[in-house]
Design an enzyme around this catalytic site. Structure first.
Site, PDB file in Angstrom:
ATOM      1  N   LYS A  72     -89.043  33.886  23.646  1.00  0.00           N
ATOM      2  CA  LYS A  72     -88.104  32.950  23.135  1.00  0.00           C
ATOM      3  C   LYS A  72     -86.798  33.085  23.854  1.00  0.00           C
ATOM      4  CE  LYS A  72     -85.099  31.474  19.332  1.00  0.00           C
ATOM      5  NZ  LYS A  72     -84.881  31.871  17.797  1.00  0.00           N
ATOM      6  N   GLY A 130     -78.270  29.777  11.719  1.00  0.00           N
ATOM      7  CA  GLY A 130     -77.712  30.417  10.683  1.00  0.00           C
ATOM      8  C   GLY A 130     -76.942  29.684   9.468  1.00  0.00           C
ATOM      9  N   ALA A 133     -83.620  26.631  14.306  1.00  0.00           N
ATOM     10  CA  ALA A 133     -82.189  26.559  13.772  1.00  0.00           C
ATOM     11  C   ALA A 133     -81.680  25.498  12.825  1.00  0.00           C
ATOM     12  CB  ALA A 133     -81.129  26.797  14.858  1.00  0.00           C
ATOM     13  N   GLY A 134     -81.137  25.857  11.924  1.00  0.00           N
ATOM     14  CA  GLY A 134     -80.823  24.786  10.808  1.00  0.00           C
ATOM     15  C   GLY A 134     -81.213  24.912   9.578  1.00  0.00           C
ATOM     16  N   ASN A 172     -85.318  31.914   9.852  1.00  0.00           N
ATOM     17  CA  ASN A 172     -85.222  33.357   9.735  1.00  0.00           C
ATOM     18  C   ASN A 172     -84.349  33.360   8.573  1.00  0.00           C
ATOM     19  OD1 ASN A 172     -84.717  36.543  11.425  1.00  0.00           O
ATOM     20  ND2 ASN A 172     -84.582  36.218   9.084  1.00  0.00           N
TER      21      ASN A 172
END
Lengths: 73, 265
Positions: free
Chosen positions: B103, B164, B190-191, B212
């Site tokens: 990644k 995040g 993300a988001g 995550n």
């Protein structure tokens, strides 16, 4: 190891360490008790494949990074 | 059934469309339990210096998520230059015995954690040339997404809002444009903040979602991992089912014929 053995200085993960001259990558890893760990080694910016740890000798002022996987996203 | 159609990345098929990170859990045990509850088959890890001379018996992440059971996806999180990202990927490949799926993320600044696109393009080009299979974090710019695909990245991973932030899908039309033009999997990276965000991403047609903090930072990470799994599945099925068109005004569901009372028609 004898106190009179010639020593070299390595920078391991950014910290200076004195080790006997003629130390190999494998010997360094063992002396740091990382022999059983899943790690990878970079020497002066180049990856040292696992198969070469035993044969690769270290020189004075070498920069070694010992890395692992940790939690991340 | 079409629902069963797997997600294929670099020739490997995955039943789960959830890709999950391993950071920010309370401890290794919780990470392992949450990741298993999520059903994810691809897990991201970070590459960092080994602690020397401390915690000699600390648990190794790769014992909790063994490469024999999961596809490990090392990231270049924290890299701000193409050189650093390439360096991290080479070490990761050595760490994982030649496994070459990575990644790539090259960050632009610490406040937004937006990608530095010129540096991302440069790193992607070098990594692809070096034989890596690159899944690349990028902005929601459709032109850049297409360029990354043309360069040979195996998956393009636009953000839906800042890393995040948990702000959810803030750019659905940009994502839609990227999706409509893509022939590699588009993974929303993300988001996402909660399960409904993941469902929205899949409803738009995203190949998957990488997340995550929404799981790790939930009050009950294992329960949220299960919710994410269901959100992903619901979104995918809704996408395949094809949603009804939207209209501005109401349309009664019950027939108007056969009413036996005097009322407004």
């Amino acid at each position: 190891m004898n106190a009179n053995d010639p020593q070299i200085t390595l920078y391991v993960n950014g910290e200076a360490r004195s080790v006997p001259a003629e130390t190999t990558v494998a010997r360094l890893v063992e002396s740091l008790e990382l022999g059983q760990r899943r790690i990878a080694i970079e020497l002066n910016g180049e990856v040292v494949p696992r198969g070469e740890h035993a044969s690769r000798s270290l020189n004075d002022q070498d920069r070694i990074e010992i890395i692992r996987a940790i939690g991340g996203g | 059934m079409t629902q069963q159609q797997p997600l294929t990345i670099a020739g490997h098929s995955y039943q789960s469309r959830l890709l999950i990170g391993t950071g920010k859990y309370r401890d290794m045990a919780q990470a392992g339990e949450a990741i298993r509850a999520s059903g994810a088959e691809i897990v991201t890890v970070a590459i960092r210096r080994t602690n020397i001379g401390q915690n000699a018996d600390e648990e190794n992440l790769l014992d909790v998520v063994p490469p024999s059971e999961f596809t490990i996806l090392p990231n270049t999180a924290g890299c701000y230059t193409a050189d650093d990202a390439v360096r991290v990927c080479r070490l990761a490949r050595e760490l994982l015995d030649g496994h070459d799926l990575v990644k790539l993320e090259v960050l632009g600044d610490p406040q937004t954690l937006y990608p530095d696109i010129p540096a991302t393009l440069e790193a992607a080009e070098r990594l692809v040339a070096d034989g890596f299979k690159v899944m690349v974090y990028t902005s929601d710019d459709p032109i850049i997404a297409r360029r990354l695909e043309e360069m040979g990245c195996v998956a393009v991973m636009p953000l839906a809002s800042p890393i995040g932030s948990g702000l959810g899908i803030q750019n659905r039309y940009n994502l839609l444009t990227i999706l409509e033009n893509a022939s590699v999997p588009i993974i929303v990276d993300a988001g996402v903040g909660t399960a409904s965000d993941a469902a929205v991403a899949l409803e738009l047609g995203a190949g998957g979602v990488l997340l995550n903090p929404p799981v790790a930072a939930a009050q009950e990470p294992v329960l949220m991992a299960s919710a994410m799994r269901k959100g992903i599945e619901a979104g995918r099925e809704a996408y395949l089912a094809g949603r009804m068109p939207m209209r501005r005004f109401a349309s009664a569901s019950s027939p108007l014929e056969g009413t036996f009372w005097q009322g407004r028609q």
